[in-house]
Design an enzyme around this catalytic site. Structure first.
Site: not given
Ligand code: T46
Length: 142
Positions: A51
């Site tokens: 993303h």
């Molecule tokens: C990024 C990379 C480096 C939350 O509820 N609060 C939060 O602060 C974050 C970061 C995530 N979430 C929830 C949203 C999703 O339901 O946690 C779940 C997994 O998030 P995501 O699939 O976006 O995780 P990554 O590891 O792909 O990405 C994360 C961060 O979300 C993103 O901003 O830049 O780490």
């Protein structure tokens, strides 16, 4: 202006005492830190990210182990290997990023400029390319 780059931190201490690394506004973090989160226990075969953020800026710090991060700002693509807590990877707005090759025990700490907001995510690569192309076109015309 480059939208993704490594920052070297200044460790305080020595090998006899251990080290402290302090991260403050402007030293060297250029944004107000509004959120801190960390990612751990990621299986080695798992890939995360995929993303870009519309406006959030972040610094990624690998506190333990080794993580690779591919960054693409629409022009420059680079794979960074994060394997030292003495370094951080700055990722600005509108940078597509993918994290992979987490080694066992890897811990990724993230400093973010905004609180969590799903509306700030672009999770579709084609949508990202359309937006980034438009931004680059507007910059050329200005
Ligand atoms: C990024 C990379 C480096 C939350 O509820 N609060 C939060 O602060 C974050 C970061 C995530 N979430 C929830 C949203 C999703 O339901 O946690 C779940 C997994 O998030 P995501 O699939 O976006 O995780 P990554 O590891 O792909 O990405 C994360 C961060 O979300 C993103 O901003 O830049 O780490």
């Amino acid at each position: 202006m480059n939208k993704h780059y490594l920052i070297n931190f200044l460790p305080i201490g020595n090998e006899n005492t251990g080290y402290i690394i302090a991260l403050e506004k402007n030293k060297p973090v250029k944004f107000d830190i509004k959120r801190v989160y960390y990612i751990h226990s990621v299986p080695e075969s798992m890939q995360r990210g995929f993303h870009a953020h519309k406006s959030i800026e972040q610094i990624l710090i690998c506190l333990n182990g080794n993580i690779k991060v591919r960054c693409f700002d629409g022009k420059i693509e680079k794979v960074y290997e994060l394997n030292s807590s003495n370094q951080g990877l700055y990722i600005g707005d509108m940078v597509w990023h993918e994290m992979f090759n987490y080694t066992k025990g890897a811990i990724l700490l993230v400093l973010a400029s905004e609180i969590y907001n799903e509306d700030d995510y672009i999770r579709n690569f084609d949508e990202f390319m359309k937006k980034v192309d438009k931004l680059n076109l507007n910059k050329k015309e200005a």
